[in-house]
Design a protein around this motif. Structure first.
Motif, PDB file in Angstrom:
ATOM      1  N   PRO A   1      -1.473  -2.640   5.807  1.00 32.54           N
ATOM      2  CA  PRO A   1      -1.375  -2.730   4.349  1.00 32.54           C
ATOM      3  C   PRO A   1      -1.853  -4.094   3.829  1.00 32.54           C
ATOM      4  O   PRO A   1      -2.520  -4.160   2.801  1.00 32.54           O
ATOM      5  CB  PRO A   1       0.107  -2.527   4.048  1.00 32.54           C
ATOM      6  N   ALA A   2      -1.543  -5.161   4.544  1.00 28.35           N
ATOM      7  CA  ALA A   2      -1.981  -6.493   4.117  1.00 28.35           C
ATOM      8  C   ALA A   2      -3.494  -6.622   4.192  1.00 28.35           C
ATOM      9  O   ALA A   2      -4.096  -7.365   3.403  1.00 28.35           O
ATOM     10  CB  ALA A   2      -1.308  -7.568   4.956  1.00 28.35           C
ATOM     11  N   GLN A   3      -4.119  -5.895   5.108  1.00 28.49           N
ATOM     12  CA  GLN A   3      -5.584  -5.907   5.180  1.00 28.49           C
ATOM     13  C   GLN A   3      -6.192  -5.293   3.921  1.00 28.49           C
ATOM     14  O   GLN A   3      -7.296  -5.670   3.523  1.00 28.49           O
ATOM     15  CB  GLN A   3      -6.062  -5.158   6.424  1.00 28.49           C
ATOM     16  N   ALA A   4      -5.474  -4.368   3.295  1.00 31.71           N
ATOM     17  CA  ALA A   4      -5.930  -3.796   2.023  1.00 31.71           C
ATOM     18  C   ALA A   4      -5.545  -4.694   0.849  1.00 31.71           C
ATOM     19  O   ALA A   4      -6.341  -4.924  -0.058  1.00 31.71           O
ATOM     20  CB  ALA A   4      -5.357  -2.396   1.838  1.00 31.71           C
ATOM     21  N   TRP A   5      -4.307  -5.204   0.870  1.00 30.07           N
ATOM     22  CA  TRP A   5      -3.837  -6.056  -0.233  1.00 30.07           C
ATOM     23  C   TRP A   5      -4.573  -7.380  -0.299  1.00 30.07           C
ATOM     24  O   TRP A   5      -4.570  -8.041  -1.338  1.00 30.07           O
ATOM     25  CB  TRP A   5      -2.340  -6.336  -0.081  1.00 30.07           C
ATOM     26  N   ILE A   6      -5.240  -7.798   0.776  1.00 30.18           N
ATOM     27  CA  ILE A   6      -5.890  -9.106   0.847  1.00 30.18           C
ATOM     28  C   ILE A   6      -6.914  -9.308  -0.272  1.00 30.18           C
ATOM     29  O   ILE A   6      -7.223 -10.428  -0.644  1.00 30.18           O
ATOM     30  CB  ILE A   6      -6.543  -9.330   2.246  1.00 30.18           C
TER      31      ILE A   6
END
Length: 173
Positions: A33-38
């Motif tokens: 998810p953090a890879q998308a939120w980045i």
């Protein structure tokens, strides 16, 4: 995934700060998810800190927090989230019969009240969007007001995670 997975070298300084904070934290990596939120560094920084707290530091401990996470993953049909947290639940020692009951949409097998009320609260909140007073009272009796705040926070955070994984079409490894 519907966005590119950035290497640290491809990131802006703000994105690198998020990456570095995630890697230095308890996860030791940038979760999907953090890879998308980045792509929204402020969102990514705030959510990864919240996620670290919910995953590792709630009153529920490693096995029982997984009950609420799995209920949420099941509700949102988030295949990646289910896949990842089933493994984490097993590693944490959550009974396979409980995991399978959540997966199959069946009542939990007989278990202690602390586990049952986490399941009942998370399931009811997702399914009915309300919590009856009797269930709230059971949750307070088992976990205190802190537990009520943290079960709602857990379900809310993992709803965000599940929506992110579904919206960005994060596939199974």
């Amino acid at each position: 995934m519907r966005v590119p997975i950035l290497t640290r070298e491809q990131m802006t300084p703000e994105q690198q700060a998020v990456h570095d904070a995630a890697v230095a934290g308890k996860r030791g990596r940038m979760p999907p998810p953090a890879q998308a939120w980045i792509f929204s560094p402020e969102l990514a920084m705030r959510t990864q800190h919240l996620g670290e707290f919910i995953r590792y530091d709630t009153a529920f401990g490693p096995a029982l927090v997984e009950v609420a996470i799995l209920v949420t993953a099941k509700y949102w049909r988030s295949h990646y989230e289910w896949w990842a947290h089933r493994r984490l639940a097993e590693t944490a020692g959550l009974d396979a019969a409980i995991i399978n009951a959540i997966r199959d949409g069946k009542p939990l097998p007989p278990c202690d009240e602390k586990t049952q009320v986490i399941y009942d609260y998370a399931h009811t909140l997702h399914e009915t969007k309300q919590i009856p007073l009797a269930l709230h009272t059971r949750m307070v009796a088992a976990w205190g007001e802190r537990g009520v705040a943290e079960i709602i926070g857990t379900c809310g955070y993992y709803t965000l995670v599940s929506m992110t994984l579904n919206g960005f079409d994060v596939g199974l490894p």
